[in-house]
Design a protein around this motif. Structure first.
Motif, short mmCIF file in Angstrom:
data_model
loop_
_atom_site.label_atom_id
_atom_site.label_comp_id
_atom_site.label_asym_id
_atom_site.label_seq_id
_atom_site.Cartn_x
_atom_site.Cartn_y
_atom_site.Cartn_z
N SER A 98 0.86 -1.18 0.00
CA SER A 98 0.00 0.00 0.00
C SER A 98 0.90 1.23 0.00
O SER A 98 1.76 1.38 0.87
CB SER A 98 -0.91 0.01 1.23
OG SER A 98 -1.89 -1.01 1.13
N VAL A 99 0.67 2.10 -0.98
CA VAL A 99 1.55 3.24 -1.21
C VAL A 99 0.74 4.53 -1.18
O VAL A 99 -0.34 4.60 -1.77
CB VAL A 99 2.26 3.12 -2.58
CG1 VAL A 99 3.27 4.24 -2.78
CG2 VAL A 99 2.91 1.75 -2.74
N LEU A 100 1.26 5.54 -0.51
CA LEU A 100 0.65 6.86 -0.54
C LEU A 100 1.60 7.81 -1.25
O LEU A 100 2.79 7.87 -0.91
CB LEU A 100 0.35 7.37 0.88
CG LEU A 100 -0.39 8.71 0.96
CD1 LEU A 100 -1.37 8.72 2.14
CD2 LEU A 100 0.58 9.89 1.09
N LEU A 129 -9.83 8.29 7.62
CA LEU A 129 -8.61 7.57 8.03
C LEU A 129 -8.96 6.28 8.76
O LEU A 129 -8.34 5.24 8.53
CB LEU A 129 -7.75 8.47 8.92
CG LEU A 129 -7.07 9.67 8.26
CD1 LEU A 129 -6.34 10.49 9.31
CD2 LEU A 129 -6.11 9.23 7.17
N ARG A 130 -9.95 6.37 9.65
CA ARG A 130 -10.36 5.18 10.40
C ARG A 130 -11.01 4.15 9.48
O ARG A 130 -10.76 2.95 9.59
CB ARG A 130 -11.33 5.57 11.51
CG ARG A 130 -10.68 6.30 12.68
CD ARG A 130 -11.63 6.38 13.86
NE ARG A 130 -12.81 7.19 13.54
CZ ARG A 130 -12.89 8.50 13.74
NH1 ARG A 130 -11.86 9.15 14.25
NH2 ARG A 130 -13.99 9.16 13.44
N GLU A 131 -11.83 4.63 8.56
CA GLU A 131 -12.52 3.72 7.65
C GLU A 131 -11.54 2.96 6.77
O GLU A 131 -11.69 1.76 6.53
CB GLU A 131 -13.50 4.52 6.78
CG GLU A 131 -14.28 3.67 5.79
CD GLU A 131 -15.21 4.52 4.93
OE1 GLU A 131 -15.50 4.10 3.79
OE2 GLU A 131 -15.65 5.59 5.40
N LEU A 132 -10.52 3.65 6.29
CA LEU A 132 -9.52 3.02 5.42
C LEU A 132 -8.43 2.29 6.20
O LEU A 132 -7.66 1.53 5.61
CB LEU A 132 -8.86 4.08 4.53
CG LEU A 132 -9.75 4.81 3.53
CD1 LEU A 132 -8.98 5.94 2.86
CD2 LEU A 132 -10.27 3.84 2.47
N ARG A 133 -8.37 2.53 7.51
CA ARG A 133 -7.29 2.00 8.35
C ARG A 133 -5.94 2.35 7.72
O ARG A 133 -5.03 1.52 7.63
CB ARG A 133 -7.44 0.48 8.51
CG ARG A 133 -8.75 0.06 9.16
CD ARG A 133 -8.85 -1.43 9.41
NE ARG A 133 -7.91 -1.87 10.44
CZ ARG A 133 -6.87 -2.64 10.20
NH1 ARG A 133 -6.60 -3.03 8.97
NH2 ARG A 133 -6.06 -3.01 11.18
N PRO A 177 2.64 1.82 11.80
CA PRO A 177 3.50 0.75 12.31
C PRO A 177 4.09 -0.15 11.23
O PRO A 177 5.12 -0.79 11.45
CB PRO A 177 2.56 -0.04 13.23
CG PRO A 177 1.19 0.24 12.71
CD PRO A 177 1.23 1.65 12.22
N ASN A 178 3.44 -0.21 10.06
CA ASN A 178 3.92 -1.09 9.00
C ASN A 178 4.64 -0.34 7.88
O ASN A 178 4.89 -0.91 6.81
CB ASN A 178 2.74 -1.88 8.41
CG ASN A 178 2.10 -2.80 9.44
OD1 ASN A 178 2.80 -3.55 10.12
ND2 ASN A 178 0.79 -2.72 9.58
#
Length: 327
Positions: free
Chosen positions: A18-20, A110-114, A157-158
């Motif tokens: 997963s990349v931002l 943010l919470r919805e997408l974790r 954390p990841n």
């Protein structure tokens, strides 16, 4: 050097990642988005925060300013009728603003997408590259945004790496061989000076306040713009940098280095020089806008430039985006 890169290994790295990517609507940003989607279709997700009023507007902007560009023609050919479904599964547009905490993305989203739990890679390509930008704007985008990005990265954390796109010209107007080394907090290019980033961040506000209360100062929008531009250039040259752009990018590097070392987050700073058009894939010669050396290339291609002076023994420091900047 680019020829020594293990392209297959780099492509494989992005599998299930997963990349931002910030700055995705810019020239380099959309090239990176296209490259990842084309060479590693098994990337898990690519998140693109862009300035927009809401999620729908963000999605529309990404579709128009990124995915809708001719740069994505080869990818469209590869997926055919399934292109829209493919990008819908892989690309997530986020309404936000890099100058705000958490990229300006709403906490509920943010919470919805974790997002903090899921992210493995952050690429910070957002910047204002105007050499003589207003000081307040340049500080917000090139320095404050880096601070917010670092705070966000610490909550992931990841996260495996944070890659920050800077510029080779943070080195200033030096000649000869310039060694690549990090900037330390407070370091400048002029002997006898010390840079206090927090103090610099306060200067635009102080100037605005002064212009509001001093009846003898012109406080019109035009005068404010000029005053902010002059302030940036004055501060840059005071510390030894030639313009506001490279000065604030240098401060961004200092901010990044200090915060990431404290937070024990792996980070990389890349410093490309002059960036020009795409060399080969996906679309040879593709370019957006006409900056720096681009005008010469366009003039030559259109046969409107018959000749120009050059040193035949000089090695030009030019980056071909799809080959040299990313991989």
């Amino acid at each position: 050097m680019a020829g020594t890169l293990d392209v297959a290994k780099i492509s494989e790295y992005f599998r299930n990642k997963s990349v931002l990517i910030t700055g995705a609507t810019g020239f380099l940003g959309k090239i990176l988005v296209e490259k990842i989607l084309r060479v590693q279709p098994d990337v898990k997700r690519i998140y693109l925060p862009v300035r927009a009023e809401n999620a729908a507007a963000a999605k529309q902007r990404v579709e128009k300013e990124v995915l809708g560009k001719e740069l994505f023609g080869l990818l469209r050919e590869q997926h055919g009728a399934g292109f829209d479904v493919f990008v819908a599964e892989k690309v997530v547009a986020l309404a936000g603003d890099v100058t705000c905490e958490s990229f300006g993305v709403e906490a509920e989203m943010l919470r919805e997408l974790r997002l903090t739990d899921e992210l493995n890679v952050i690429v910070n390509g957002a910047a204002t590259t105007n050499f003589y930008e207003r000081y307040d704007v340049a500080l917000d985008v090139n320095v404050v945004a880096v601070k917010h990005m670092c705070n966000f990265a610490r909550r992931c954390p990841n996260l495996e790496v944070l890659l920050h796109v800077s510029t080779a010209y943070v080195a200033g107007e030096k000649q000869g061989l310039v060694p690549e080394r990090p900037f330390w907090d407070g370091e400048t290019l002029r002997n006898g000076t010390h840079l206090d980033i927090d103090a610099e961040l306060r200067l635009p506000r102080d100037l605005r306040n002064q212009m509001e209360v001093d009846v003898d100062m012109d406080s019109s929008p035009k005068a404010r713009r000029k005053a902010m531009k002059d302030l940036g250039l004055t501060r840059a040259r005071h510390f030894g940098w030639p313009n506001t752009y490279v000065f604030t990018k240098s401060m961004g590097e200092m901010m990044l280095g200090q915060m990431m070392r404290e937070g024990n987050v792996p980070f990389v700073i890349i410093r490309p020089s002059i960036i020009t058009s795409v060399q080969n894939d996906p679309l040879p010669g593709w370019i957006e806008g006409a900056r720096t050396i681009d005008a010469i290339l366009i003039g030559y291609a259109k046969q409107s430039l018959s000749c120009f002076l050059a040193d035949l023994d000089l090695t030009m420091d030019v980056v071909i985006p799809c080959r040299g900047t990313w991989w």
